[in-house]
Each structure stands twice: as C-alpha cells, then as structure tokens.
Design a protein around this motif. Structure first.
Motif, PDB file in Angstrom:
ATOM      1  N   SER A 123     -49.913  -0.132  29.071  1.00  0.00           N
ATOM      2  CA  SER A 123     -48.650   0.427  28.363  1.00  0.00           C
ATOM      3  C   SER A 123     -48.173   0.080  26.955  1.00  0.00           C
ATOM      4  O   SER A 123     -47.783   1.200  26.338  1.00  0.00           O
ATOM      5  N   SER A 124     -48.474  -1.010  26.499  1.00  0.00           N
ATOM      6  CA  SER A 124     -48.512  -1.454  25.128  1.00  0.00           C
ATOM      7  C   SER A 124     -49.220  -0.632  24.258  1.00  0.00           C
ATOM      8  O   SER A 124     -48.398   0.151  23.360  1.00  0.00           O
ATOM      9  N   GLU A 125     -50.357  -0.623  24.245  1.00  0.00           N
ATOM     10  CA  GLU A 125     -51.062   0.384  23.463  1.00  0.00           C
ATOM     11  C   GLU A 125     -50.859   2.053  23.595  1.00  0.00           C
ATOM     12  O   GLU A 125     -50.738   2.591  22.539  1.00  0.00           O
ATOM     13  N   TYR A 126     -50.627   2.502  24.786  1.00  0.00           N
ATOM     14  CA  TYR A 126     -50.192   3.701  24.754  1.00  0.00           C
ATOM     15  C   TYR A 126     -48.786   4.129  24.324  1.00  0.00           C
ATOM     16  O   TYR A 126     -48.903   4.978  23.528  1.00  0.00           O
ATOM     17  N   PHE A 127     -47.920   3.134  24.452  1.00  0.00           N
ATOM     18  CA  PHE A 127     -46.702   3.177  23.810  1.00  0.00           C
ATOM     19  C   PHE A 127     -46.828   3.331  22.124  1.00  0.00           C
ATOM     20  O   PHE A 127     -46.332   4.379  21.300  1.00  0.00           O
ATOM     21  N   VAL A 128     -47.523   2.319  21.689  1.00  0.00           N
ATOM     22  CA  VAL A 128     -47.802   2.591  20.260  1.00  0.00           C
ATOM     23  C   VAL A 128     -48.508   3.836  19.813  1.00  0.00           C
ATOM     24  O   VAL A 128     -48.189   4.281  18.736  1.00  0.00           O
ATOM     25  N   GLN A 129     -49.594   4.244  20.361  1.00  0.00           N
ATOM     26  CA  GLN A 129     -50.267   5.194  20.199  1.00  0.00           C
ATOM     27  C   GLN A 129     -49.122   6.568  20.107  1.00  0.00           C
ATOM     28  O   GLN A 129     -49.330   7.579  19.384  1.00  0.00           O
ATOM     29  N   THR A 130     -48.554   6.705  21.154  1.00  0.00           N
ATOM     30  CA  THR A 130     -47.738   7.867  21.432  1.00  0.00           C
ATOM     31  C   THR A 130     -46.395   7.888  20.328  1.00  0.00           C
ATOM     32  O   THR A 130     -46.102   8.795  19.934  1.00  0.00           O
ATOM     33  N   TYR A 131     -45.766   6.743  20.284  1.00  0.00           N
ATOM     34  CA  TYR A 131     -44.707   6.674  19.318  1.00  0.00           C
ATOM     35  C   TYR A 131     -45.112   6.884  17.898  1.00  0.00           C
ATOM     36  O   TYR A 131     -44.593   7.531  17.105  1.00  0.00           O
ATOM     37  N   LEU A 132     -46.135   6.257  17.453  1.00  0.00           N
ATOM     38  CA  LEU A 132     -46.720   6.472  16.119  1.00  0.00           C
ATOM     39  C   LEU A 132     -47.042   7.806  15.908  1.00  0.00           C
ATOM     40  O   LEU A 132     -47.020   8.426  14.684  1.00  0.00           O
ATOM     41  N   ALA A 133     -47.565   8.436  16.986  1.00  0.00           N
ATOM     42  CA  ALA A 133     -47.999  10.034  16.668  1.00  0.00           C
ATOM     43  C   ALA A 133     -46.871  10.972  16.121  1.00  0.00           C
ATOM     44  O   ALA A 133     -46.897  11.900  15.816  1.00  0.00           O
ATOM     45  N   ASN A 196     -33.910   2.590  22.470  1.00  0.00           N
ATOM     46  CA  ASN A 196     -33.311   3.946  23.286  1.00  0.00           C
ATOM     47  C   ASN A 196     -34.272   5.153  22.979  1.00  0.00           C
ATOM     48  O   ASN A 196     -33.614   6.322  23.296  1.00  0.00           O
ATOM     49  N   GLN A 197     -35.243   5.042  22.267  1.00  0.00           N
ATOM     50  CA  GLN A 197     -36.116   6.431  21.939  1.00  0.00           C
ATOM     51  C   GLN A 197     -36.520   6.815  23.257  1.00  0.00           C
ATOM     52  O   GLN A 197     -36.959   6.114  24.205  1.00  0.00           O
ATOM     53  N   THR A 198     -36.733   8.165  23.324  1.00  0.00           N
ATOM     54  CA  THR A 198     -37.251   8.846  24.645  1.00  0.00           C
ATOM     55  C   THR A 198     -38.619   9.476  24.603  1.00  0.00           C
ATOM     56  O   THR A 198     -38.873  10.068  25.585  1.00  0.00           O
ATOM     57  N   VAL A 199     -39.433   8.705  23.494  1.00  0.00           N
ATOM     58  CA  VAL A 199     -40.768   9.544  23.686  1.00  0.00           C
ATOM     59  C   VAL A 199     -41.783   8.710  24.476  1.00  0.00           C
ATOM     60  O   VAL A 199     -42.585   9.423  25.181  1.00  0.00           O
ATOM     61  N   TYR A 200     -41.437   7.399  25.024  1.00  0.00           N
ATOM     62  CA  TYR A 200     -42.030   6.706  26.088  1.00  0.00           C
ATOM     63  C   TYR A 200     -41.129   5.721  26.473  1.00  0.00           C
ATOM     64  O   TYR A 200     -40.354   5.159  25.795  1.00  0.00           O
ATOM     65  N   ARG A 201     -41.237   5.903  27.785  1.00  0.00           N
ATOM     66  CA  ARG A 201     -40.518   4.482  28.432  1.00  0.00           C
ATOM     67  C   ARG A 201     -41.531   3.945  29.635  1.00  0.00           C
ATOM     68  O   ARG A 201     -42.287   4.823  30.308  1.00  0.00           O
ATOM     69  N   GLU A 202     -41.589   2.543  29.758  1.00  0.00           N
ATOM     70  CA  GLU A 202     -42.613   2.161  30.854  1.00  0.00           C
ATOM     71  C   GLU A 202     -41.756   2.655  32.039  1.00  0.00           C
ATOM     72  O   GLU A 202     -40.454   2.277  32.414  1.00  0.00           O
ATOM     73  N   ILE A 203     -42.569   3.103  33.212  1.00  0.00           N
ATOM     74  CA  ILE A 203     -41.979   3.302  34.515  1.00  0.00           C
ATOM     75  C   ILE A 203     -42.716   2.126  35.523  1.00  0.00           C
ATOM     76  O   ILE A 203     -43.712   2.198  35.888  1.00  0.00           O
ATOM     77  N   TYR A 204     -41.928   0.976  35.722  1.00  0.00           N
ATOM     78  CA  TYR A 204     -42.369  -0.017  36.069  1.00  0.00           C
ATOM     79  C   TYR A 204     -42.175   0.018  37.896  1.00  0.00           C
ATOM     80  O   TYR A 204     -41.119   0.417  38.220  1.00  0.00           O
ATOM     81  N   ASN A 205     -43.188   0.588  38.560  1.00  0.00           N
ATOM     82  CA  ASN A 205     -43.159   1.011  39.899  1.00  0.00           C
ATOM     83  C   ASN A 205     -43.739   0.143  40.906  1.00  0.00           C
ATOM     84  O   ASN A 205     -44.547  -0.628  40.639  1.00  0.00           O
ATOM     85  N   LEU A 206     -43.246   0.279  42.228  1.00  0.00           N
ATOM     86  CA  LEU A 206     -43.920  -0.275  43.490  1.00  0.00           C
ATOM     87  C   LEU A 206     -44.796   0.809  43.964  1.00  0.00           C
ATOM     88  O   LEU A 206     -44.594   1.969  44.067  1.00  0.00           O
ATOM     89  N   ALA A 207     -45.997   0.341  44.161  1.00  0.00           N
ATOM     90  CA  ALA A 207     -47.015   1.175  44.944  1.00  0.00           C
ATOM     91  C   ALA A 207     -47.417   0.604  46.179  1.00  0.00           C
ATOM     92  O   ALA A 207     -47.401  -0.745  46.391  1.00  0.00           O
ATOM     93  N   THR A 208     -48.050   1.473  47.188  1.00  0.00           N
ATOM     94  CA  THR A 208     -48.606   0.741  48.460  1.00  0.00           C
ATOM     95  C   THR A 208     -49.755   1.757  48.557  1.00  0.00           C
ATOM     96  O   THR A 208     -50.283   2.425  47.716  1.00  0.00           O
TER      97      THR A 208
END
Length: 315
Positions: A123-133, A196-208
């Motif tokens: 998510s770190s690289e994806y954030f950088v890529q999305t935000y800088l776009a 507080n920018q809205t381009v990307y936020r991590e959605i930390y989720n529980l999965a099963t």
C-alpha cells in the motif's frame, strides 16, 4: 440443595454462549492491529491468540482463523485463493508524504526526479503512485527506494527516517509512525503532503475464508469478536488517551510519536461503502506485480462479505 445447585449450573450453561477460541494473524509492527489486542484483553468472552503474520497466514497456517492487512495484501492473496473474504475494517488510515525542503521540495510536483522511500508492492508504493499522479507525475518521473520502517529511535541506517536524514532519499511515503519520525528528523525542513487527503486511504481489514464462515462454531466466535472489536475501536476513536500507551507498548514504539500520528487514523468497524470501487481500481496495480490479469468487477465483488457485520450489529 444439591438439586438446586445443579439446576442453577444448567441454567447458567444454557444462557451463557460458548465461544470457540480464535487465532488471528496480524502485522504486529503496525499501529493498525492494536484494537484487536484491546478487544481480546478487555471485551472478548473467549480465548484469542494473536500472532505475527497477516492475510497470507490463513493459507500457510491452517490454525489461523482471521488475518489482518491492508487491501493490497488482500488482493495479492485473492489472486491465489478464491475462498478469501474481507469481512470488515479495523481502521482506515490516510497516508502522508514527508519531504525534505533542502532537496528543493515545496510542492507535490517538486518530487519529480526525486528519491522516495516506499515499500514496493505494498500500500505504501500504491499510495505514492496514486497521490503523485494528482500532480501529473508518472512512476517514471521519480525513483522508489526500498527500505524499512522505524518504530523506535534511534532508527537504524536502513530505515526510511535515517535514510531521509542522511540524504539517501528525499521523501518518505507510507504508514505510520515512520512518516512522523521523518517529520521529527527534518524539523523545520519537513514538508508534509497528504494530511486528510482523500485520493488514497489504507483500508486495514480483517479477512477469513469461506470455510471458516461456513463453520457454525467459528462463525459465532467471529461474530462475537467483531462485537468486542467495535467496543475497542470506539475507545480508539473517542477516548484514545485510555489506550494509546497500551498501543505504543504493543508495537514497541513510544506514546508521543503515536499521539502525533493518531489524527490520520479513522477507527471504526464497518464495511466501506466504496470498497468494491477501491478494489477494482487498486487491483490494476496489484495485478501488474502479480503478473496476472486484473480481476473483473464481478469477481472482486465475491471477495466482500458483510454478513458477519450484519449478524454482529443487525444492520
């Protein structure tokens, strides 16, 4: 007297739900998992074992019932495991970029040609890529440099805050507390983008898995754990002073640094209304690394299961 005692025990047994034990795999070096700890210790009526790991642990360890990670890791695992399901969030986090003003950076566009510390394929690289776009920058316009996060000063030489201090990188883009450490490292030379920018936020989720959801005993335990998790998350949101020291101890960092980073975290158990749209867009990034075609919208819709939340909170 004895008969009355046994009748009392029988009534108690009937009226008290038996909770099957749960094993949860979480990345224990990030703040995001800590509501699970508070839920376990303060609110859950049953046994919970929380081990280091994540969503991938559901498939490498058959004893794991729940895994927690960002949505990028969810998508990576779904590529190989169609029985994977995300069943709710723990927290949503607005990532930030801290850059060094001495590198000639005052605007987001100034990151063109710069070296940015981020963890590849996450998510770190994806954030950088999305935000800088949003500033018109493509991945070819800057260099992503791998490294490690830092949880406690003094940060090691191969961690992003130390690399920022030495000039090996010009900026950091990832989850906390490494960005906050970077801000402290640079002092007045720190330039922060993304609060507080809205381009990307991590959605930390529980999965099963579907197998766990289909198991009546495990399902009942998961429902009860989500009820406990909501109680914990409510405290994280409204009364953080009650849990922040325990959270800091759990991730082996200090309270002060977490207090500074706390505002970019949105605590709350729910299923984001735009989760499917997020996964559809983000899977293009994940698919490129996984060397597969991006999933269709219909396929990704099967990854989402809100039924546990519906049972837990009758929504």
């Amino acid at each position: 007297m004895r008969q009355s005692y046994f009748l009392f025990l029988s009534a108690l047994f009937i009226n008290t739900p038996l909770v099957t034990s749960l094993k949860i795999a979480s990345a224990l070096g990030v703040l995001e998992w800590t509501p699970e700890l508070i839920a376990k210790e303060d609110f859950f009526n049953g046994a919970v074992d929380i081990v280091n790991g994540g969503i991938s642990s559901l498939f490498s360890d058959s004893t794991v019932d729940l895994g927690s990670n960002s949505e990028t890791q969810l998508l990576l695992q779904f590529g190989s495991h169609e029985n994977l399901r995300t069943i709710g969030t723990v927290v949503e986090v607005y990532y930030r970029i801290v850059a060094n003003k001495k590198s000639g950076i005052t605007t987001l566009g100034d990151l063109k040609g710069k070296r940015i510390g981020a963890l590849r394929t996450t998510s770190s690289e994806y954030f950088v890529q999305t935000y800088l776009a949003t500033a018109g920058l493509r991945p070819a316009d800057y260099t992503v440099v791998n490294g490690l996060g830092c949880l406690q000063e003094p940060c090691a030489a191969n961690t992003f805050p130390s690399m920022l201090r030495s000039g090996t990188i010009d900026a950091i883009g990832m989850w906390e507390p490494s960005v906050e450490f970077g801000i402290e490292t640079l002092g007045p030379d720190a330039v922060v983008f993304g609060d507080n920018q809205t381009v990307y936020r991590e959605i930390y989720n529980l999965a099963t898995t579907t197998e766990r959801l289909d198991d009546p005993n495990k399902r009942a335990a998961i429902v009860q754990f989500f009820k406990a998790l909501k109680q914990a998350d409510d405290i994280f949101q409204s009364e953080p002073e009650k849990v922040i020291t325990r959270a800091a101890e759990a991730v082996k960092t200090n309270r002060t640094i977490l207090e500074a980073a706390w505002p970019v975290h949105r605590w709350g158990v729910h299923m984001p209304s735009d989760i499917l749209e997020v996964l559809v867009e983000e899977d293009k990034f994940v698919a490129s690394y996984a060397k597969r075609e991006a999933f269709s919208r219909d396929s990704l819709a099967t990854l989402i299961d809100a039924s546990i939340l519906e049972e837990a909170f009758e929504v």
